[in-house]
Structure formats: structure tokens, C-alpha cells
Design an enzyme around this catalytic site. Sequence first.
Site, PDB file in Angstrom:
ATOM      1  N   LYS A 275      37.225  25.189  54.556  1.00  0.00           N
ATOM      2  CA  LYS A 275      36.791  24.033  53.769  1.00  0.00           C
ATOM      3  C   LYS A 275      35.539  24.398  52.971  1.00  0.00           C
ATOM      4  CE  LYS A 275      38.341  20.299  56.833  1.00  0.00           C
ATOM      5  NZ  LYS A 275      39.235  19.634  55.885  1.00  0.00           N
ATOM      6  N   ARG A 349      48.350  18.212  62.386  1.00  0.00           N
ATOM      7  CA  ARG A 349      49.790  17.988  62.604  1.00  0.00           C
ATOM      8  C   ARG A 349      50.389  19.055  63.505  1.00  0.00           C
ATOM      9  NH1 ARG A 349      50.858  18.158  56.259  1.00  0.00           N
ATOM     10  NH2 ARG A 349      48.704  17.417  56.341  1.00  0.00           N
TER      11      ARG A 349
HETATM   12  N1  BES Z   1      40.676  16.675  59.323  1.00  0.00           N
HETATM   13  C1  BES Z   1      41.206  16.825  58.030  1.00  0.00           C
HETATM   14  C2  BES Z   1      41.427  15.496  57.306  1.00  0.00           C
HETATM   15  C3  BES Z   1      40.196  14.712  56.975  1.00  0.00           C
HETATM   16  C4  BES Z   1      39.593  14.857  55.733  1.00  0.00           C
HETATM   17  C5  BES Z   1      39.681  13.810  57.861  1.00  0.00           C
HETATM   18  C6  BES Z   1      38.481  14.109  55.416  1.00  0.00           C
HETATM   19  C7  BES Z   1      38.571  13.056  57.541  1.00  0.00           C
HETATM   20  C8  BES Z   1      37.971  13.203  56.322  1.00  0.00           C
HETATM   21  C9  BES Z   1      42.553  17.542  58.101  1.00  0.00           C
HETATM   22  O1  BES Z   1      42.693  18.470  59.122  1.00  0.00           O
HETATM   23  C10 BES Z   1      42.724  18.275  56.813  1.00  0.00           C
HETATM   24  O2  BES Z   1      41.982  19.176  56.577  1.00  0.00           O
HETATM   25  N2  BES Z   1      43.731  17.874  56.040  1.00  0.00           N
HETATM   26  C11 BES Z   1      44.008  18.490  54.804  1.00  0.00           C
HETATM   27  C12 BES Z   1      45.506  18.666  54.702  1.00  0.00           C
HETATM   28  C13 BES Z   1      45.943  19.486  53.517  1.00  0.00           C
HETATM   29  C14 BES Z   1      45.503  20.938  53.711  1.00  0.00           C
HETATM   30  C15 BES Z   1      47.430  19.393  53.410  1.00  0.00           C
HETATM   31  C16 BES Z   1      43.499  17.590  53.692  1.00  0.00           C
HETATM   32  O3  BES Z   1      43.617  16.373  53.808  1.00  0.00           O
HETATM   33  O4  BES Z   1      42.944  18.110  52.732  1.00  0.00           O
HETATM   34 MN    MN Z   2      41.968  20.364  58.567  1.00  0.00          MN
END
Ligand code: BES
Ligand code: MN
Length: 496
Positions: A275, A349
Site C-alpha cells: 500500500k 477474502r
Molecule cells: N483492508 C483493505 C480494505 C480497506 C481499505 C479497509 C480502506 C478500510 C479502509 C483490503 O484488504 C484491501 O486492501 N482491499 C483492496 C482490494 C483490491 C486490491 C482489490 C482495496 O480495496 O483496494
Molecule cells: Mn488489503
Amino acid sequence: MQNFSIHTAASWTDPVDCRIIALSEQGWASLPLSLDDQQTEMLRRAREDGEFSAKAKQSLLLHCGGANAPRLLVVGLGDHDKITAETYRQTGAYVVSLLRQKKLGRYLFECDTFGGDEVSTVVDPLLDGILMETYRYIRYKKPEEGTPETLLCVLSGIEEEQLPTVSAVVAQREVISRGVWLARDLVNEPSNVKNPEYLAQHAWQIAEDTGMKCTLLGPAELKRQGFGALLAVAQGSICEPRLICLEYQGGAKDSAPVVLVGKGVTFDSGGISLKPGEGMDMMKMDMAGGAAVLATLSVVAHLKLPINLVGVVPAVENMPSDRATRPGDIVTSLSGKTIEILNTDAEGRLILADALTWAAQFNPEVMIDLATLTGACIIALGHHSSAVVGNDEPLIEALRAAGDASGERIWPLPLYDGYREQIKSQVADVKNIGGRPAGTITAAAFLNTFTEEQRWAHLDIAGTAWEEKGRPGQPVGGTGVAVRALVEFLKKHCSA
Ligand code: BES
Ligand code: MN
Ligand code: ZN
């Protein structure tokens, strides 16, 4: 948390810092009888001077409370005909935030001035608001000077014959609120302290305190059983994964349980699909679903609800390292289905896939998973509602209704077949990302691949699990979202 106690009483004579009465815009015609002439006069003058008309969230602090209270706070309820449970919830939170600013810790609500057909329908949401605002995360920081060490909340103006009912409502609300506080504490804890092992220890403690059964699976057992998807997420971190399971039996031995599954990523760096740095600290909250599950089980056990309930929390840390999963890796999940991991940041997931598969052994009546799963959910619904996606309309509707009743709103998104196309893989049974469109739904479609046989619903709490700015009832940080909604859902479920 500070030391906190609640008392319910018909009348109360011990000294407090502040008395609180409520007034609706229609209430001017017959002001509360507990006001003396001087107070009435000051109140009317404030109205004439245009300073207080009893609109919602207006307040007037008078330094003439009477014999046992130096202060009297009059709070507006707005239009009498528009008062709902949410009005009381927000009023309770708002009043306590005002008292906090003034560093006042002993207060008395004259509940009979708040209107309502039955006092318990007032007290429950009012106390909900009060207790949501009372919480602070102070483990690592000394309180400001002058902050009262103990808090005393008196709910007075309750008729003698109503006292038993109201006391029961109050006791139940306190248990629920302490559950929310527990979930908030877990979410707010930094990830150097809160690793999967830490969550497991907390679950164990909850089980000890309530007589529940607790099962913990470590890496060797997870490997032996074939949790390929969960282990793929965990393998980049020095922290060992845990599968946490709490079982509460309050119903008949043979009655099918409700199963809750909560995402427990104790820190989500994204893994190799790292990230961006900005805001990454917030990803300590990526176990909010798991925290809500543990807290809900604790609440249900303390309330001794007549149901069977199972809570499952897959707990891992998502880190990049030389051992971490790479984009493009293919793993075999516990279900036997293969998964192409195209983005290691879509890790929630993956762990849920295995946890949901494992949880099927309980032959659930319904299965509900909770997860801070997708940033896309924040785009869809912002911070004012969680999303629900599922394969069972009555379950979805019951969750939505519980959301409304508890003040933790939940709104449905569709799971049409077309969305499933987006997670088809060229080289495996399924892939873990579905592209930009409808990210929340394709994540749910992925989960549904592992819950095809179940009555199942998924709550995406990415937008609601964390408060960035802080507002009355919700200080900056973890919100403990879904505990109140789930307890409401389960209470209805028992009586249905
Ligand atoms: N934990 C994150 C989602 C999230 C983002 C929660 C912001 C709370 C605040 C999750 O694991 C994630 O990183 N999801 C990705 C999925 C994508 C790579 C398909 C996302 O939402 O960017
Ligand atoms: Mn994630
Ligand atoms: Zn995540």
C-alpha cells in the site's frame, strides 16, 4: 477507561455536578414541574433573547441547578413529532460531550422530561448515546489535568413501578456498550502489540470469563488441515497466524447455530502489492470484523441469550518479505478450490475463504461474515452505512432492520450473476481481484464461491469501522461497529 457507574432512581438526592432536562419545541407550554420559578424565568428569558428555542442539539447551561446540583443543563429535542430513538442517542452523546469539555463527571438525567410513550424506550437509546460518548482510548496517554477520575450517571425521574423494567434495560445496554468498548479497544490497539496471538489470548480470556468453549489453531494445525489461502497471507509475516473459534451454547443442544466470521488482519500493509505510505497506519484497524465477532460473543454470553452462536476469527498479519506470497501465485484453499492471487492486498477474502469453509462444519442456520474488505465500499456508501451482500433475502432484510434499530446502518448491494464473471481466472478456479467496477460486490462474489451451500450474508464495514475526525458518540479511532447491530439481530432472532 475511567471508572464508570450508572444508577436508576425515581428521585435522587446525592450531589451531582449537573442536572439535565430535555425540552422539545412544543414543550414551552408546560415546562417540567421540577423547575423552580427562578429557573423557569431564566429559561423563558433565554428564549426571548433568541438563545435557546429547544431545537435539536441546542443547549443552555444555567448555574442555578438547585440544592443538589450547581448546574442545570437544558437540552433541545427539536420538533416533538420528529423524535426517534436516534434523537435520544444523539442527545445522550451530545450532552456527555458537553459535560466532558467542562470536565464534569457526575450528572443526572431527568428522564421524565425527555418525552416518549414509555420511559424504557427513551432510556435505552439515551444511555446508548451516553455510553458511546463515554468511551476513550487512554491506555497510552495520561488524561488531561482536571479530568474526573470516576464518572457517575444517574437516570432519574422513573416511576417506581417502572424501575424494574428500566433497570433491566439499563443493565442490558451497559453489557452491550461494554462489548462495543472492547471492540474499540482491540481496534485501537497498535499492531506491534496486537498480533494474531494477542487476539487469540483475548478470545481465550473472554471464554474463561463467560464459560464459552474456545478453540485455537496455530500454523502447524492450519497446514495439516490445508488452510492454503489463509497461510498464503500469513507467510510473509514473522507473526504466527491463528484461527480463533468461540462457541456459545444458549439454545437447545441440537439447534443449528448462527455462525459469525470476522476478518482479523492485525495489520494490512498490502504485502508485496504494498500500500502507499500515506494513511497506512490506519490499517491496524483491519481486524475490526474479528473484534466485532469476539465482542458480540462476549455480549451474547453475558446476556445469556437463548441461542447457539459460533464466532470464527481468522487472524493474520499481511506483510511483504522474501517469504511473502507474490502476485501470480496460485494456492489451494481449504475447500480444494484453487485461487490465483493477483493482488496480495486483496488478502481479506483469502483468509475468509478458508474460515468460511471451516465454519461450515457447524451446520449453521445462517452464516454472517464481517470484514473491512474493500476501499470500494467507502466509495459506494461513504462512512454512514455498512454494506450487506448475500444470497438470502430474509437474512439481508433482517440485518438491514437490525442496522436501523441499532443506529448502525446497513444497506444492501446486489449479487447478480454477471458479477461472478469478473473473478473467473484463466489458470485457477477463481482469482482474488475482479477489477475496478463494483469492487465490493466482486469481493462478495469471491466469498460466495466458498459459501454456496449456506444461507449467508457478508457485511463490508470498511467505511464504518474507523472514525477519522471524531464526533459526539464516536471519538477518533475504532468504532466497534456491528456489535450493536449484531446483538439487535440476534435478539430478534431469538424471539422470532
Ligand atoms: N483492508 C483493505 C480494505 C480497506 C481499505 C479497509 C480502506 C478500510 C479502509 C483490503 O484488504 C484491501 O486492501 N482491499 C483492496 C482490494 C483490491 C486490491 C482489490 C482495496 O480495496 O483496494
Ligand atoms: Mn488489503
Ligand atoms: Zn485488508
